[in-house]
Design an enzyme around this catalytic site. Structure first.
Site, mmCIF file in Angstrom:
data_model
loop_
_atom_site.group_PDB
_atom_site.id
_atom_site.type_symbol
_atom_site.label_atom_id
_atom_site.label_comp_id
_atom_site.label_asym_id
_atom_site.label_seq_id
_atom_site.Cartn_x
_atom_site.Cartn_y
_atom_site.Cartn_z
ATOM 1 N N ASP A 534 0.869 -1.175 0.000
ATOM 2 C CA ASP A 534 0.000 0.000 0.000
ATOM 3 C C ASP A 534 0.915 1.237 0.000
ATOM 4 O O ASP A 534 1.912 1.286 0.725
ATOM 5 C CB ASP A 534 -0.889 -0.028 1.248
ATOM 6 N N GLU A 578 -4.766 2.341 -4.132
ATOM 7 C CA GLU A 578 -3.308 2.369 -4.044
ATOM 8 C C GLU A 578 -2.737 1.032 -3.585
ATOM 9 O O GLU A 578 -1.566 0.945 -3.202
ATOM 10 C CB GLU A 578 -2.860 3.470 -3.084
#
Length: 804
Positions: A534, A578
């Site tokens: 992430d 993301e």
């Protein structure tokens, strides 16, 4: 391993068809010979039988093709037996024993042709064909005598090979095929090859018998003089030398071979019947007079060199050998001329350039060496040290330097090549690997040429050796690169579902690949790792730089993943927002952590500005790693969740780091426990089959619940027996459906079912004896018998169901 049986069938059939056509000419010549008609019938039946076998590829012709193929193959072999009986002119007397024996054969033929059970059909076919071969051998052996012994033995040998194969096949079909169904195609290919061998050798044998019988009947026998004359003419016409035969009495030319006419440039009619001295083939009058005088003086000339003139005026150097021969009480002169123009030129060049050659060999960029006929080196230049590391003196001390430096597994191959070219007195070349004096390995290119003396005797060989190590390394690297590119191309073609922005695989494709690799992990025992990452404080990045720049940031992270993931089997995917996921098959936890740390470091090394990040001035990522093996009790749809949990720990402990998944708790909540979940990927489109597949999934989950509720071993065993009953019922129903739709691989599929059932029973027996835990039984039944078999093998017949 897989074999293209149907292509092999066509090839074998074509070979027998040509044989069939050739034999038809004998039938045309010997119309009254019934045995040859029977043999041709046997060949014809075999051809049609092989063609019928090829038609098995057509689904609706599968069963009829099997029936026709087996029937015609058996009747073709029977026709061969009748042909032998007919040739030997023996009446077949039928007694009570033979009647019983014949009835047994008829029953076996029935099962060979009409049985739906592959093993039974192949076994009975093998027994019948073995029986026919034994009867043929027995009949041939009984009729053997001094005159036909050689030809009869040839046929006995042929049918002995046939009998041995069918006897061996009966054993293979009984003992090996049920355990290893993949040998089915290999057995078929060998069977067709044996049929071709029997047809080819048998036809040759029957033709030899027939022709010998014809010769004996006609009383055709050439006398010795005629044989010698034909032999002489054959030698003359096939000789590579220029040959003319003249009468000694007046010099009239009576014979000239094609090589002579082609070389000199005259037509046949211009030569035959004329006097040899009428031709202006001599360079000058003086050379002709010398030849005549030498012939009168020595009566016989060997390697008499002279310059000869062709019809067009061009010249060549010939080495003539002249001798006399007798035919029909008349003496002739046999003149044999060998064109040695090139040889003489080469000899002159060798003499003139001997010193030059030695200078060149000494200063050559390659290792030049000479060896005697025993392989002992007699001369070498100093490049031997550059190639082998051995000095010139050390190389002379080696009894056989080539064999001493060749790597062991190269010696036999190179020896075979060398012997072949040496026997043919030719040159050759080969690449090989050697071990140098310091122990390093090199690739070399060896070129060798036989050294033949003036008497044609082999006196050794000379070699030229070049170091091609760099070239081979480049070739190997190029090959590896080519294979790698090929694999990557195949992966790219499979990965048609990609994320439009980053170019990585999307979540849908990732989920499918996780399912495939999960089943493979359960089957092979190799570990499977998943990385989830992430972008740290990505929302703050978007707020500070805007969404367009945010997209560019994600593309840069994706680029890092693409460049970091090296193996073609690894998959990098955008999971959402993301978040990214990397799937690493055959990778343990240490390997996965190493890959994850490389990704983290590479992202940080981009130095992409992130002024609002709370931990760094550049973009960073947090990464979670989860590794699983065949004993893991996590469902395939929950694998990413475990990596996500590790990612959560990485974020909570400071971000910009790699965090492996914590150890599994010993007591698991039912919501975390492994379950098999039905999805559209498993649907075949057949209502009955899909219903049974779903029921098997429910049975599997029921067994899981028995473990969670800590039921007794008897209750667990009862659940296992229920799933086995449902499994057997499903397999029977599935095979019935596949036979109805004409699925061509139904027999192979049935054998696969049988093996899975037998192996599952073995696991259950071991569970009863406390030799394995319940989870090991579940792993096999659920992942190999149900899920993996359905996901890999059952999907092969889905297209056939769609056609129906």
């Amino acid at each position: 391993m897989s074999f293209d049986v149907y292509s092999a069938t066509i090839g074998i059939t074509i070979a027998i068809v040509f044989q069939f056509i050739a034999l038809l000419f004998h039938v045309k010549i010997h119309k009254k010979e019934s045995f040859i008609l029977w043999w041709v019938l046997g060949l014809g039946l075999t051809v049609v039988g092989l063609l019928a076998a090829y038609l098995r590829t057509i689904p609706f012709l599968n069963s009829p093709a099997l029936i026709v193929s087996n029937a015609l193959t058996i009747f073709g072999q029977a026709a061969f037996l009748i042909s032998i009986e007919s040739f030997l002119n023996k009446e077949i007397k039928i007694n009570s024993i033979k009647r019983v024996f014949g009835a047994v054969i008829v029953v076996l033929i029935y099962f060979s042709v009409f049985s739906d059970v592959t093993i039974l059909r192949m076994l009975t076919t093998s027994i019948v064909l073995f029986t026919f071969s034994v009867l043929t051998i027995k009949r041939l052996n009984a009729s053997k005598n001094a005159e036909n012994k050689a030809n009869i033995n040839f046929l006995i040998g042929t049918f002995s090979i046939n009998a041995l194969y069918w006897f061996s096949r009966a054993g293979i079909v009984t003992l090996i095929l049920p355990k290893y169904p993949e040998v089915y195609d290999v057995i078929l290919m060998i069977s067709y090859t044996v049929l071709l061998l029997v047809c080819t050798l048998g036809t040759l044998g029957i033709i030899l018998l027939m022709n010998k019988n014809l010769i004996d009947c006609l009383g055709f026998e050439k006398n010795t003089a005629e044989k010698e004359r034909l032999k002489f003419l054959t030698i003359i016409e096939t000789s590579p030398d220029l040959i003319i035969v003249t009468k000694i009495s007046d010099g009239e030319i009576v014979l000239a071979n094609k090589v002579f006419l082609d070389t000199i440039g005259y037509e046949y009619d211009e030569v035959i019947g004329r006097k040899v001295f009428d031709f202006n083939i001599w360079e000058n009058e003086k050379s002709r007079e010398k030849f005549v005088n030498d012939l009168k003086k020595y009566k016989k000339l060997v390697n008499y060199e002279n310059v000869y003139v062709k019809k067009d005026g061009s010249k060549f150097i010939g080495s003539m050998s002249v001798t006399t021969i007798n035919f029909d009480d008349e003496v002739f002169i046999l003149n044999m001329i060998r064109d040695v123009t090139e040889l003489k030129e080469i000899e002159e060049l060798l003499q003139e350039n001997k010193k030059k050659f030695e200078t060149i060999a000494t200063s050559s960029a390659s290792w030049e060496a000479w060896f005697d006929e025993k392989g002992i080196m007699v001369w070498t230049n100093d490049l031997v040290q550059m190639i082998t590391g051995l000095t010139v003196e050390e190389s002379y001390n080696k009894e056989d330097i080539m064999k001493s430096i060749l790597i062991s597994d190269e010696k036999e191959v190179l020896d075979d090549k060398f012997k072949a070219v040496m026997e043919a007195k030719q040159g050759g070349s080969s690449e090989a690997r050697i071990t140098t004096k310091d122990g390093s390995c090199k690739w070399i290119l060896i070129n060798w040429r036989a050294v033949i003396n003036e008497n044609g005797h082999f006196k050794g060989y000379r070699t030229s050796v070049v170091d091609i190590t760099d070239k081979k390394r480049a070739e190997i690297a190029a090959k590896e690169l080519s294979e790698q590119l090929k694999k990557e191309k195949e992966v790219a073609e499979r990965n048609s579902l990609t994320d439009g922005m980053t170019g990585l695989a999307n979540r849908r494709y990732l989920d499918e690949q996780i399912m495939l690799e999960y089943f493979r992990m359960k089957r092979t025992g190799e570990k499977l790792s998943i990385i989830m990452l992430d972008v740290d404080f990505f929302k703050l990045y978007n707020d500070a730089y805007g969404h367009l720049q945010g997209d560019e940031c994600l593309k840069m992270v994706a680029k890092v993943l693409k460049t970091t993931i090296k193996r073609a089997t690894d998959i990098a995917a955008r999971y959402g927002g993301e978040e990214f996921v990397v799937l690493l098959p055959d990778t343990d936890e240490i390997g996965a952590i190493k890959v994850a740390e490389t990704i983290r470091a590479n992202v940080e090394a981009m130095k992409m500005e992130h002024k609002d990040s709370k931990i760094s001035d550049v973009v960073t990522v947090s990464i979670g790693v989860a590794t699983f093996d065949k004993h893991s009790l996590v469902a395939p749809e929950n694998l990413v969740q475990k990596a996500d949990e590790a990612l959560y720990e990485a974020k909570n402990s400071g971000r910009n780091k790699v965090m492996p998944r914590a150890e599994e708790l010993k007591i698991l909540d039912s919501s975390d426990f492994l379950k098999v979940v039905w999805s559209s990927k498993f649907e075949s489109g057949h209502e009955g089959i899909d219903a049974q597949h779903k029921e098997l999934f429910d049975d599997s989950n029921e067994i899981f619940e028995t473990i969670l509720s800590i039921k007794t071993k008897e209750e667990q065993l009862e659940s296992l027996m229920k799933i086995m009953d449902d499994l057997k019922e499903h397999f029977d129903y599935e095979e019935e459906v596949l036979r109805e739709i004409g699925y061509p691989e139904v027999n192979y599929h049935a054998v696969s079912h049988m093996n899975l059932i037998n192996n599952a029973k073995l696991f259950i027996d071991k569970f009863q004896k406390d030799e394995v835990e319940i989870i090991e039984v579940l792993n096999f039944i659920i992942f190999e018998v149900i899920a993996d078999h359905l996901y890999r093998e059952d999907r092969l017949y889905f297209p056939y169901l769609e056609k129906v």
